[in-house]
Design a protein around this motif. Structure first.
Motif, PDB file in Angstrom:
ATOM      1  N   TYR A  35      31.674  49.330  57.609  1.00 46.56           N
ATOM      2  CA  TYR A  35      31.225  48.020  57.145  1.00 46.56           C
ATOM      3  C   TYR A  35      30.976  47.962  55.640  1.00 46.56           C
ATOM      4  O   TYR A  35      30.353  47.028  55.164  1.00 46.56           O
ATOM      5  CB  TYR A  35      29.937  47.613  57.872  1.00 46.56           C
ATOM      6  CG  TYR A  35      30.145  47.411  59.342  1.00 46.56           C
ATOM      7  CD1 TYR A  35      30.870  46.327  59.806  1.00 46.56           C
ATOM      8  CD2 TYR A  35      29.627  48.311  60.259  1.00 46.56           C
ATOM      9  CE1 TYR A  35      31.074  46.132  61.162  1.00 46.56           C
ATOM     10  CE2 TYR A  35      29.822  48.129  61.615  1.00 46.56           C
ATOM     11  CZ  TYR A  35      30.545  47.043  62.057  1.00 46.56           C
ATOM     12  OH  TYR A  35      30.748  46.858  63.389  1.00 46.56           O
ATOM     13  N   GLU A  36      31.451  48.962  54.909  1.00 49.88           N
ATOM     14  CA  GLU A  36      31.201  48.955  53.474  1.00 49.88           C
ATOM     15  C   GLU A  36      32.320  49.646  52.709  1.00 49.88           C
ATOM     16  O   GLU A  36      33.069  50.435  53.263  1.00 49.88           O
ATOM     17  CB  GLU A  36      29.863  49.611  53.154  1.00 49.88           C
ATOM     18  CG  GLU A  36      29.803  51.089  53.472  1.00 49.88           C
ATOM     19  CD  GLU A  36      28.433  51.702  53.257  1.00 49.88           C
ATOM     20  OE1 GLU A  36      27.429  50.990  53.364  1.00 49.88           O
ATOM     21  OE2 GLU A  36      28.384  52.900  52.989  1.00 49.88           O
ATOM     22  N   VAL A  37      32.378  49.295  51.440  1.00 46.39           N
ATOM     23  CA  VAL A  37      33.306  49.915  50.510  1.00 46.39           C
ATOM     24  C   VAL A  37      32.480  50.434  49.341  1.00 46.39           C
ATOM     25  O   VAL A  37      31.608  49.735  48.834  1.00 46.39           O
ATOM     26  CB  VAL A  37      34.350  48.892  50.002  1.00 46.39           C
ATOM     27  CG1 VAL A  37      35.249  49.512  48.947  1.00 46.39           C
ATOM     28  CG2 VAL A  37      35.170  48.346  51.151  1.00 46.39           C
ATOM     29  N   ALA A  38      32.742  51.653  48.924  1.00 44.07           N
ATOM     30  CA  ALA A  38      32.082  52.223  47.749  1.00 44.07           C
ATOM     31  C   ALA A  38      33.143  52.461  46.685  1.00 44.07           C
ATOM     32  O   ALA A  38      34.278  52.817  46.993  1.00 44.07           O
ATOM     33  CB  ALA A  38      31.375  53.530  48.103  1.00 44.07           C
ATOM     34  N   PHE A  39      32.771  52.225  45.434  1.00 49.71           N
ATOM     35  CA  PHE A  39      33.710  52.429  44.336  1.00 49.71           C
ATOM     36  C   PHE A  39      32.936  52.625  43.044  1.00 49.71           C
ATOM     37  O   PHE A  39      31.761  52.310  42.948  1.00 49.71           O
ATOM     38  CB  PHE A  39      34.690  51.255  44.210  1.00 49.71           C
ATOM     39  CG  PHE A  39      34.041  49.900  44.130  1.00 49.71           C
ATOM     40  CD1 PHE A  39      33.671  49.361  42.903  1.00 49.71           C
ATOM     41  CD2 PHE A  39      33.788  49.160  45.271  1.00 49.71           C
ATOM     42  CE1 PHE A  39      33.072  48.109  42.824  1.00 49.71           C
ATOM     43  CE2 PHE A  39      33.201  47.909  45.203  1.00 49.71           C
ATOM     44  CZ  PHE A  39      32.836  47.390  43.973  1.00 49.71           C
ATOM     45  N   GLY A  40      33.623  53.153  42.049  1.00 52.26           N
ATOM     46  CA  GLY A  40      33.047  53.276  40.718  1.00 52.26           C
ATOM     47  C   GLY A  40      33.393  52.050  39.893  1.00 52.26           C
ATOM     48  O   GLY A  40      34.380  51.367  40.159  1.00 52.26           O
ATOM     49  N   VAL A  41      32.552  51.764  38.888  1.00 53.49           N
ATOM     50  CA  VAL A  41      32.789  50.641  37.980  1.00 53.49           C
ATOM     51  C   VAL A  41      32.566  51.130  36.555  1.00 53.49           C
ATOM     52  O   VAL A  41      31.565  51.788  36.268  1.00 53.49           O
ATOM     53  CB  VAL A  41      31.835  49.453  38.254  1.00 53.49           C
ATOM     54  CG1 VAL A  41      32.139  48.302  37.303  1.00 53.49           C
ATOM     55  CG2 VAL A  41      31.913  49.000  39.689  1.00 53.49           C
ATOM     56  N   GLU A  42      33.493  50.785  35.677  1.00 56.40           N
ATOM     57  CA  GLU A  42      33.362  51.099  34.259  1.00 56.40           C
ATOM     58  C   GLU A  42      33.633  49.821  33.468  1.00 56.40           C
ATOM     59  O   GLU A  42      34.596  49.113  33.748  1.00 56.40           O
ATOM     60  CB  GLU A  42      34.359  52.176  33.865  1.00 56.40           C
ATOM     61  CG  GLU A  42      34.274  52.571  32.410  1.00 56.40           C
ATOM     62  CD  GLU A  42      35.255  53.672  32.071  1.00 56.40           C
ATOM     63  OE1 GLU A  42      34.786  54.733  31.639  1.00 56.40           O
ATOM     64  OE2 GLU A  42      36.466  53.463  32.255  1.00 56.40           O
ATOM     65  N   VAL A  43      32.754  49.521  32.506  1.00 51.37           N
ATOM     66  CA  VAL A  43      32.942  48.360  31.638  1.00 51.37           C
ATOM     67  C   VAL A  43      33.056  48.843  30.195  1.00 51.37           C
ATOM     68  O   VAL A  43      32.385  49.793  29.794  1.00 51.37           O
ATOM     69  CB  VAL A  43      31.792  47.327  31.789  1.00 51.37           C
ATOM     70  CG1 VAL A  43      31.761  46.764  33.201  1.00 51.37           C
ATOM     71  CG2 VAL A  43      30.453  47.923  31.425  1.00 51.37           C
TER      72      VAL A  43
END
Length: 143
Positions: A35-43
């Protein structure tokens, strides 16, 4: 915007407005549970770079639906629309010239001393937002 397959089955979504110096947001290292998605984020913007290794989005967070709504309302809206998660906040305002200003805020936590970083990407309201909404859904593996 670009949805890039890095290796078979592993995609990366890069959101960037027009111009080489425009702010960019990169979603990467996606993994999925029931029921979930995990990911990295870079700005990245004007010499500033912030990164979170794990942001978790559940099916109830409706991230894809948020972007679909922005794409549907290509003629504009009043005020600010906000999508909030524990470590990621996306704000959207409709601006002149038919552009959507997306503010992407990464937050390391909620306590004094925790950091946050916001960058703004500018996306064309019509085809640009439609493409971004489709790319977000594909990245999240939403139907």
């Amino acid at each position: 915007m670009s949805l890039v397959e890095m290796v078979p089955g592993q995609v990366e979504l890069v959101v960037q407005g027009a111009g080489a110096a425009a702010a960019s947001v990169r979603l990467f290292d996606r993994s999925q549970a029931e029921y979930e998605v995990a990911f990295g984020v870079e700005v990245v913007d004007d010499g500033v770079r912030a990164r979170l290794e794990i942001v978790t989005v559940t099916v109830w967070d409706n991230m894809g639906a948020f972007f679909d709504g922005l794409a549907r309302d290509f003629r504009g809206w009043e005020g600010e629309r906000v999508w909030v998660n524990n470590h990621l906040v996306v704000t959207a305002t409709f601006g002149s010239g038919g552009h959507v200003y997306l503010g992407w805020t990464l937050r390391s936590g909620f306590f004094p001393g925790d950091w946050s970083c916001t960058v703004t990407t500018v996306i064309e309201a019509g085809e640009g937002m439609t493409a971004l909404a489709a790319d977000v859904r594909e990245f999240l593996h939403e139907q």
